[in-house]
Design a protein around this motif. Structure first.
Motif, short mmCIF file in Angstrom:
data_model
loop_
_atom_site.label_atom_id
_atom_site.label_comp_id
_atom_site.label_asym_id
_atom_site.label_seq_id
_atom_site.Cartn_x
_atom_site.Cartn_y
_atom_site.Cartn_z
N GLN A 98 0.81 -1.22 0.00
CA GLN A 98 0.00 0.00 0.00
C GLN A 98 0.85 1.28 0.00
N ALA A 99 2.10 1.16 -0.39
CA ALA A 99 2.99 2.32 -0.25
C ALA A 99 2.59 3.47 -1.19
N LEU A 100 2.82 4.65 -0.71
CA LEU A 100 2.60 5.86 -1.50
C LEU A 100 3.74 5.99 -2.51
N GLU A 101 3.42 6.09 -3.80
CA GLU A 101 4.48 6.03 -4.81
C GLU A 101 4.87 7.42 -5.28
N ILE A 102 6.14 7.72 -5.19
CA ILE A 102 6.68 8.99 -5.69
C ILE A 102 7.70 8.65 -6.77
N PHE A 103 7.78 9.49 -7.78
CA PHE A 103 8.60 9.17 -8.95
C PHE A 103 9.84 10.04 -8.98
N VAL A 104 10.96 9.42 -9.31
CA VAL A 104 12.24 10.13 -9.26
C VAL A 104 12.93 9.98 -10.62
N VAL A 105 13.35 11.10 -11.17
CA VAL A 105 14.17 11.07 -12.37
C VAL A 105 15.49 11.76 -12.04
N ALA A 106 16.60 11.03 -12.19
CA ALA A 106 17.91 11.59 -11.88
C ALA A 106 18.59 12.00 -13.17
N PRO A 128 5.32 12.62 4.12
CA PRO A 128 4.61 12.62 5.41
C PRO A 128 5.22 11.60 6.37
N LEU A 129 5.13 11.91 7.64
CA LEU A 129 5.57 11.01 8.70
C LEU A 129 4.62 9.81 8.75
N GLY A 130 5.17 8.65 9.08
CA GLY A 130 4.33 7.50 9.40
C GLY A 130 3.64 6.86 8.21
N ARG A 131 4.15 7.06 7.03
CA ARG A 131 3.56 6.39 5.87
C ARG A 131 4.65 5.60 5.15
N ASP A 132 4.25 4.50 4.51
CA ASP A 132 5.20 3.78 3.66
C ASP A 132 5.33 4.57 2.36
N ILE A 133 6.53 4.95 2.03
CA ILE A 133 6.77 5.72 0.81
C ILE A 133 7.61 4.85 -0.13
N GLN A 134 7.18 4.74 -1.36
CA GLN A 134 7.97 4.00 -2.35
C GLN A 134 8.41 4.97 -3.44
N LEU A 135 9.70 4.90 -3.76
CA LEU A 135 10.20 5.73 -4.86
C LEU A 135 10.45 4.83 -6.06
N THR A 136 9.93 5.23 -7.20
CA THR A 136 10.22 4.54 -8.45
C THR A 136 11.16 5.44 -9.23
N MET A 137 12.34 4.93 -9.57
CA MET A 137 13.42 5.83 -10.00
C MET A 137 14.02 5.39 -11.33
N THR A 138 14.39 6.38 -12.11
CA THR A 138 15.16 6.11 -13.31
C THR A 138 16.10 7.27 -13.57
N SER A 139 17.02 7.07 -14.50
CA SER A 139 18.00 8.11 -14.79
C SER A 139 17.93 8.49 -16.26
N GLU A 140 18.20 9.75 -16.53
CA GLU A 140 18.23 10.20 -17.92
C GLU A 140 19.59 10.02 -18.57
N ASP A 141 20.64 9.80 -17.75
CA ASP A 141 21.97 9.70 -18.37
C ASP A 141 22.78 8.54 -17.77
N VAL A 142 23.57 8.83 -16.73
CA VAL A 142 24.46 7.82 -16.19
C VAL A 142 23.82 7.17 -14.95
N ILE A 143 24.54 6.30 -14.29
CA ILE A 143 24.02 5.67 -13.08
C ILE A 143 24.20 6.63 -11.90
N HIS A 144 23.13 6.84 -11.16
CA HIS A 144 23.19 7.61 -9.92
C HIS A 144 22.78 6.68 -8.78
N ASP A 145 22.71 7.25 -7.55
CA ASP A 145 22.27 6.41 -6.44
C ASP A 145 21.57 7.28 -5.41
N PHE A 146 20.37 6.87 -5.06
CA PHE A 146 19.55 7.62 -4.09
C PHE A 146 19.85 7.09 -2.70
#
Lengths: 324, 559
Positions: A98-106, A128-146
C-alpha cells in the motif's frame, strides 16, 4: 542537529533500527574476535619472546582438532550473519503493497521528483511522517544512487530501467539526500534534503503547491496528444489492446509466454514497442524513444495505472490522509 | 641436506649485481633477479606517483568545501590514484618484485621457465605504464578506476580510451608473469622439493598466478568493449543503444574482485615466511594454510556480485553472492588462526620484518572483519559506496598488501642487496607507518557509517573533524613511506654486509650467498627437510653454537 563530531548517524526510519541492530551484532562479534586475536598475538609475542639469540621454537606441526574447530565455528557464525542480513535485505527490497508512490528522475547533477498529485520538486523531497513511501526511480543519463543515511536505504538509479526504494519515516526533520554512485564532475553537489513532515503539515504543503494537474491527468493529456487513444480503445476493439484494468495483470505474448504488466514492462512497451508484442495484435505501434522524456513516460504509466480497477491505491490512500 | 653447508661456506666474489655493468646489461638481462629489480624501480615510481595523488586528495578534503582543487580535478585525482595504485603498484608489487626474485631461489632453480618472456613482461608493463602516464599528462581521466558505464563509455570527456589501452597492455605482463610462475613451479622444483615442502610464499604465488591467467583476459575484453562503445557507438553497455550498464559491472568485477586476492594473497605468503622465521617455528597447519590459498583463489572468482548489492541485480542473485562472500572469509580466517597459533611456544623476535608481519595480521583482521559487514546484505545497503568501503579496502590493500610488501622487502633486502638496513630506524619507521595508517583510515569507518559517500569533492560540514584526523594521519603515513626509501638507498652503500642467512631462515634462498650468484646455486640443492623445520636444520648458524630448544609439555598431536 549538527554536532561538530558526530559518531553515529541519525535514525529516522523503521529500517534504521533494524539495520543498526545487525550492525551492532557484527560490531560486537568483530570487537571480540579482534581482541581475542590481538591479545593472543601480543601475549605470545611477549611470553615467548626470544630470550637467547640461539633459541628456537617448539616443534608443533598443527592440530586437526583445532583446525576443525576454527573452520566450523566461524562458518556457523557467518551463516547467522548471512541469514540475518538476507532477511533484512528482503525487507528493504520489498516495498509494502500500500505504499505511496513517488517518482524520481535523476540526471547530471540533480534529482527531479514528482508526487502523484503532480507536485514537482528538485533536490528536495517532502514526505509525510508515518507512511510507507515508495520511490520509483530512473536516470536520464548515467548511473546515480539515491541514498538517505538517516533511513539506512540506498539504491542505484539506472538509465533504461526502474529501480525502487522504500522507507517509512519515523521522525520529523530534514535529512541528507546524497547521490552515492559516482556520476561525473558535480557528483558531490548532487544532493539535497528529505523533509519529513507531520501528516497535516504535509497536506498543507501539498495543497500550497503550484501543480495544475496530477501525474495521471498529465498522462491522460499526453495519451490524447500522442493519439494513443486511436488504437488503445477502452472497448478493446482498437488495433492495440485496451489499457483498462491492464496494470498489474498478466499479458500473454505472441511467443506464448506471459508477462506481468508493471512499470518496467510499460516503459519498454512505450519506448520500444516491438520488444514484446501482446498476443493477437500486430506490431504496428510506433517507437516513442526520443519523442517522450522519462518524466512523460512516468506520467503515461501513472495514467495507465489509474485505468486499472480498483482505483489506484495511491490516490485512495492520499484522500484518507487528513483523517489520521 | 648434504649440499647445504657447502653452498653456504663458498663465498664467491661474483654475484648477479657485479657480474656485468652498464645500462645494456640491465635492460637486456634475462636474470630473474635483475628483472625483479627493474620491476622494483618501476613500481616504486608508480607508488610515489599514486602517493602524490593521495596526498592531494587528502589535502583537498581538509575543508568541507574542497578548496584546494576543482571538482573536475578532484575526480581525476581519485581516478588516477586508483588506476596507478591498483594496476601499476598493488597488482605487480609483490609478485613481480619479490616473486620474480624469490620463486626460482625458493624452489632451487636457476631462473624462471621463460626468462626472455619475463623480460618481455617488464617491457609490456612499462609500455602500459607510459601510455597511462601519457593520458595523465595530456589531461587525465575522471571515470573512477572502476570505469562504470555508461559514464565511461558515453558521458566522460576525458582520456578514457588511452588509459584503458595502457591497462590493457599492462594486463599482458600480468598474464605472462602468471604463466611463467605456474610453469616454473610445476617443472623446475629441485630434487626433493615436493609440493608440500614448498614455502607458503610459493603456494600463494601459485594461487595468484591462476588468477592472473584466468582473470586478466576478462578485464582486457571488458575494457576493450568500453573502448569499442566509446569509439564506434556499439550498443553494449549504453541502454540508449540497447546495451546493459549492469553487464559492465558483472564483467568488471569478475576480474576486479579476484584482483583483490591478487594483491593480498602474495602478502599472506610473505607474512607466513615472516611469522615462521621470526618465531623460529614450523608453520602451524601447513596443509590448511596452503589449501586456504587455493580456496581463496577459487571461491574468489564466485563472489563478484557483492559489489552490486544495490546496483539493481535480483535479490536472489544478491543472496547467493552474500553466502559465497561469507564462504571466502573462512579460509582467510583459517590463515589468521594458524599464524597466531604459530607464535605459540615460538622464539619470537621483534625484528623489523616481524613488526610488519604482526602489523599485517592486525590490519588484515580489521579489514577482513569489516568485510563481514559489507557481505551482510542489509548492512551493505547502508554502507555501500560510502567511506566505510574506502576504509575497508584500504585496510586490506594498504594495511594488508603494502605492509606485506614492505615486510617482505625488509626481510629479503639482505638477500637482494647483500646489506643490512639500520634496524632501529627501520623499527621506528614500521611503528610510524602503523600509527599513521590507523589514524588515516580508522576515522573513515565512522564517516562511512555516518553516511559520507565516497568520491565526494566536498562534504557536509559536520564530517570535517573526522576528515581532518584522516588527513593528519595521511601526513604521518607519508613520512613512514619515505623513511624506508631513504635507508634502503643508504644501506646499499653503507649497510653492513649481511652474509648468506642473517636471520637465520630455512628457505633455499638462504643457502646461497647474498647477493646470489647469477645462476643462483653452484650446485642444485637437494631438499631432504620439511619446510620451516628449525630443529632439524643443523646447518643453520645461530649467533651462538648451542641450540636451545624451548622445553615443552606434551607435544600436541601432529596432523
Amino acid at each position: 542537529m549538527l554536532t561538530r563530531l558526530p559518531l553515529f548517524p541519525e535514525s529516522a526510519s523503521t529500517m534504521a533500527g533494524r539495520v543498526d541492530a545487525l550492525f551492532f551484532f557484527l560490531l560486537g562479534f568483530s570487537v571480540l574476535l579482534s581482541l581475542l586475536i590481538f591479545i593472543l598475538i601480543i601475549g605470545f609475542s611477549i611470553k615467548y619472546r626470544r630470550r637467547a639469540s640461539n633459541e628456537i621454537g617448539a616443534s608443533i606441526g598443527g592440530s586437526l582438532r583445532l583446525e576443525t574447530l576454527w573452520i566450523v565455528i566461524p562458518f556457523l557464525l557467518s551463516m547467522v550473519m548471512f541469514a540475518w542480513g538476507a532477511d533484512l535485505y528482503i525487507s528493504i527490497r520489498q516495498p509494502p503493497p500500500q505504499a505511496l508512490e513517488i517518482f524520481v528522475v535523476a540526471k547530471q547533477w540533480m534529482w527531479k521528483l514528482q508526487h502523484p498529485e503532480g507536485q514537482m520538486e528538485i533536490n528536495e523531497l517532502h514526505v509525510p511522517l508515518g507512511r510507507d513511501i515508495q520511490l520509483t526511480m530512473t536516470s536520464e543519463d548515467v548511473i546515480h544512487d539515491f541514498f538517505v543515511p538517516a533511513f539506512r536505504v540506498k539504491a542505484d538509479v539506472l538509465p533504461g530501467r526502474y529501480t525502487t526504494i522504500w522507507f517509512h519515516a519515523t521522525k520529523p526533520g530534514r535529512y541528507h539526500l546524497f547521490c552515492a554512485q559516482y556520476c561525473g564532475t558535480n557528483h558531490a553537489q548532487m544532493g539535497g534534503w528529505v523533509e519529513v513532515m507531520e501528516p497535516a503539515a504535509f497536506e498543507f504543503w501539498l495543497a500550497g503547491g503550484t501543480a495544475e494537474e496530477s501525474m495521471a491527468e498529465a498522462g491522460a493529456r499526453l495519451f490524447q496528444q500522442f493519439a494513443c487513444a486511436n488504437c488503445h480503445r477502452p472497448s478493446g476493439q482498437g488495433r492495440g489492446p485496451s489499457l483498462v484494468g491492464l496494470y498489474g495483470s498478466q499479458v500473454r505474448l505472441q511467443e506464448g509466454e506471459t508477462v506481468l504488466v508493471d512499470n518496467d514492462y510499460l516503459r519498454e512497451s512505450i519506448l520500444t514497442p516491438r520488444a514484446k508484442i501482446a498476443a493477437g495484435y500486430e506490431p504496428v505501434m510506433p517507437v516513442f524513444q526520443g519523442l517522450v522524456n522519462e518524466q512523460q513516460v512516468l506520467q503515461l504509466i501513472a495514467y495507465i495505472k489509474s485505468l486499472a480497477s480498483p482505483p489506484p491505491v495511491a490516490e485512495q490512500q492520499r484522500s484518507e490522509l487528513p483523517s489520521q | 641436506m648434504s649440499t647445504a653447508p657447502t653452498a653456504e661456506v663458498v663465498r664467491r666474489e661474483e654475484n648477479y649485481l657485479n657480474v656485468s655493468y652498464g645500462i645494456r646489461s640491465w635492460l637486456l638481462t634475462t636474470d630473474h633477479k635483475r628483472i625483479a629489480l627493474l620491476y622494483l624501480a618501476s613500481v616504486t615510481v608508480f607508488f610515489f606517483l599514486g602517493g602524490v595523488f593521495a596526498v592531494l586528495i587528502r589535502l583537498n578534503l581538509f575543508t568541507p568545501t574542497g578548496d584546494l582543487v576543482s571538482a573536475a580535478t578532484y575526480n581525476k585525482l581519485f581516478t588516477m590514484h586508483g588506476v596507478v595504485m591498483i594496476f601499476f603498484f598493488l597488482i605487480p608489487s609483490i609478485p613481480a618484485v619479490l616473486g620474480n626474485f624469490l620463486i626460482p631461489l625458493m624452489i632451487g632453480a636457476k631462473d624462471l621457465a621463460f626468462p626472455r618472456l619475463n623480460l618481455a613482461s617488464w617491457y609490456l608493463f612499462n609500455m602500459g605504464g607510459l601510455i597511462v602516464l601519457y593520458s595523465i599528462l595530456s589531461g587525465g581521466i575522471d571515470t573512477g578506476w572502476t570505469f562504470y558505464t555508461p559514464f565511461s563509455s558515453v558521458y566522460s570527456n576525458t582520456h578514457v580510451v588511452s588509459t584503458i589501452f595502457g591497462i590493457f597492455i599492462a594486463g599482458f605482463s600480468s598474464i605472462l608473469t602468471g604463466l611463467n610462475f605456474i610453469v616454473t613451479i610445476h617443472t623446475m622444483r629441485a630434487p626433493g622439493m615436493t609440493w608440500f615442502r614448498l614455502p607458503l610464499f610459493v603456494w600463494t604465488h601459485y594461487a595468484t598466478s591462476l588468477i592472473f591467467v584466468l582473470g586478466t583476459p576478462v578485464i582486457a575484453i571488458t575494457l576493450a568493449l568500453v573502448a569499442a562503445e566509446r569509439l564506434f557507438h556499439l550498443g553494449i553497455f549504453n541502454p540508449a543503444l540497447g546495451g546493459d550498464p549492469l553487464l559492465f559491472q558483472h564483467l568488471f568485477w569478475f576480474y576486479s574482485h579476484p584482483a583483490v586476492y591478487i594483491m593480498v594473497l602474495p602478502a599472506m605468503g610473505v607474512t607466513t615466511e615472516l611469522i615462521t622465521t621470526f618465531a623460529r617455528k614450523k608453520l602451524f597447519g601447513y596443509s590448511f594454510v596452503a589449501a586456504a590459498s587455493l580456496a581463496i583463489a577459487v571461491i574468489g572468482f564466485l563472489v563478484w556480485g557483492h559489489h552490486m548489492f544495490v546496483a539493481g541485480q535480483s535479490a536472489y542473485a544478491a543472496m547467493i553472492f552474500s553466502l559465497l562472500s561469507y564462504l571466502v572469509a573462512i579460509p582467510s580466517a583459517v590463515k589468521v588462526f594458524n599464524w597466531t597459533a604459530t607464535l605459540y611456544k615460538g622464539s619470537v623476535s621483534w625484528a623489523t620484518p616481524m613488526l610488519y608481519g604482526l602489523g599485517f595480521i592486525g590490519l588484515f583482521v580489521m579489514g577482513g572483519l569489516t568485510g563481514l559487514f559489507l557481505a551482510a546484505l542489509g548492512v551493505d545497503v547502508h554502507v555501500h559506496d560510502t567511506y566505510f568501503v574506502v576504509a575497508h579496502f584500504h585496510y586490506i590493500m594498504v594495511g594488508g598488501a603494502v605492509m606485506g610488501y614492505l615486510g617482505g622487502l625488509h626481510y629479503w633486502w639482505p638477500k637482494i642487496s647483500g646489506r643490512l638496513y639500520p634496524e632501529a630506524l627501520a623499527r621506528f619507521a614500521a611503528i610510524v607507518l602503523f600509527i599513521g595508517f590507523n589514524l588515516t583510515f580508522f576515522p573513515q569507518f565512522i564517516l562511512g557509517y555516518l553516511g559520507m559517500p565516497r568520491r565526494y569533492h566536498a562534504y557536509p560540514p559536520e564530517f570535517q573533524v573526522l576528515n581532518v584526523l584522516s588527513t593528519a594521519g595521511a601526513s604521518i603515513l607519508a613520512i613512514g613511506y619515505l623513511l624506508p626509501m631513504a635507508y634502503f638507498i643508504w644501506s646499499m652503500r653503507y649497510g653492513p654486509a649481511a652474509g648468506p642467512n642473517p636471520w637465520p631462515a630455512t628457505g633455499l634462498e638462504w643457502l646461497t650467498p647474498s647477493p646470489p650468484p647469477p645462476h643462483n646455486f653452484d650446485e642444485t640443492p637437494t631438499v631432504t627437510w620439511e619446510p620451516y623445520d628449525f630443529p632439524n636444520r643443523p646447518d643453520l648458524k645461530y649467533p651462538s653454537p648451542v641450540v636451545a630448544v624451548r622445553q615443552l609439555g606434551p607435544t600436541p598431536q601432529e596432523e
